[in-house]
Design an enzyme around this catalytic site. Structure first.
Site, PDB file in Angstrom:
ATOM      1  CG  ASP A  99      31.803  46.292  26.095  1.00 51.47           C
ATOM      2  OD1 ASP A  99      32.940  46.147  25.595  1.00 51.47           O
ATOM      3  OD2 ASP A  99      30.766  46.292  25.414  1.00 51.47           O
ATOM      4  CG  ASN A 121      41.652  36.376  29.418  1.00 50.91           C
ATOM      5  OD1 ASN A 121      42.257  35.514  28.790  1.00 50.91           O
ATOM      6  ND2 ASN A 121      40.373  36.235  29.748  1.00 50.91           N
ATOM      7  CB  SER A 154      49.082  38.002  22.014  1.00 53.99           C
ATOM      8  OG  SER A 154      49.018  38.199  20.614  1.00 53.99           O
ATOM      9  CE1 TYR A 182      41.935  36.620  17.785  1.00 54.14           C
ATOM     10  CE2 TYR A 182      43.309  35.067  16.559  1.00 54.14           C
ATOM     11  CZ  TYR A 182      42.810  35.543  17.764  1.00 54.14           C
ATOM     12  OH  TYR A 182      43.180  34.945  18.945  1.00 54.14           O
ATOM     13  CE  LYS A 206      44.239  38.326  20.272  1.00 58.06           C
ATOM     14  NZ  LYS A 206      44.125  38.617  21.721  1.00 58.06           N
TER      15      LYS A 206
END
Length: 297
Positions: A75, A102, A153, A167, A171
């Site tokens: 994790d 990823n 990304s 979100y 990013k």
């Protein structure tokens, strides 16, 4: 010589750096781009050390590829575990050529709609997790004389849509970290590539996307447009297999491409967002210097 992974499988270390057969460390190999990259890499004869949050989710790959595939539970929000797993990977395989960040997920909802817990979780996963994987790998990459870091990304790391503030925050944050880090590690022959995919026909929208609890106050806000994101009747444009191939092929480029744009939708969003931002900056060319200290001051 082979090394046991402690659960009955073996992974073959690379004694010498063979550019025709690389070793990859990939987080989140159970689905999405991570899964497709892993399948393609193993099929062509590369080695993969992959991580998953759900044990048993890639048993089929373990059974099929045995010696060239190793999977470990991780994790990425658990920083001590990140350091332990990354160190174990380098120790067991001897050299890792490519690190792929990823693992990640999406969170949609307006700023008021997301919870405190959701904010912490997405930043810990998408931002801090990738940062810590990179930090754990860098000493090993420097010691072996170089390597490549690939950060998955999204076009949403440069452009924004309503209803996805957290979100985008995760990013945009990881892209800033990677851009700066790329400059820091270039003298060590370590290249960094940020992948900017558009929509892809993976399960990301359906299994890796969390939706905040809607507030009626936002029913007529642009933020409400994200509430239909998981509608399967509107498939994405991108072919995930072809995108995975492009990511893999980018490792052959030297120097490493700073950004890899995947999908016509990604190009369209990025081009519009960057053009708009540049126009806003250029419009202030004559006024920006008005706040400088002058000799007369």
């Amino acid at each position: 010589m082979t090394v046991s992974d402690g659960v009955g499988h073996r992974i073959v270390p690379s004694k010498e750096h063979d550019v025709t057969q690389r070793t990859w460390f990939i987080t989140g190999v159970n689905s999405g781009f991570g899964r497709r990259m892993t399948e393609q890499l193993l099929e062509r004869g590369d080695r993969v050390f992959g991580t998953v949050r759900r044990p048993g989710s890639v048993d089929d790959l373990t059974a099929k590829y045995g010696d060239t595939f190793r999977v470990d539970h991780l994790d990425v929000t658990d920083t001590p575990a990140v350091k332990e797993v990354v160190t174990r990977a380098f120790t067991e395989v001897g050299r890792i050529d490519v690190i792929v960040n990823n693992a990640g997920y999406g969170l949609f909802g307006a700023a008021e709609e997301v919870t405190d817990e959701q904010i912490v979780r997405i930043l810990d996963t998408n931002l801090v997790g990738s940062i810590q994987v990179t930090r754990a790998a860098l000493p090993h990459l420097r010691a072996q004389g170089g390597g490549r870091i690939i950060q998955v990304s999204t076009y949403g790391g440069q452009a924004t849509n309503p209803g996805a503030c957290m979100y985008h925050a995760s990013k945009w944050g990881i892209e800033g970290f990677m851009e700066s880090t790329a400059k820091d590690v270039a003298p060590f022959n370590i290249g960094v590539t940020i992948v900017e995919p558009g929509g892809a026909r993976t399960e990301f929208r359906y299994s890796s996307l969390q939706m905040a609890t809607p507030m009626p106050e936002y029913d007529t806000s642009p933020a409400a447009m994200t509430r239909g994101a998981q509608d399967r009747s509107r498939p994405s444009l991108g072919d995930p297999g072809l995108m995975a191939t492009r990511i893999i092929d980018s490792v052959e480029q030297s120097p490493a491409p700073r950004r890899l744009v995947l999908g016509s939708d990604s190009y369209r969003f990025l081009q519009a967002a960057l053009s708009e931002r540049l126009a806003e900056v250029e419009a202030q060319r004559d006024t920006a210097g008005q706040s400088d200290i002058t000799e007369e001051d």
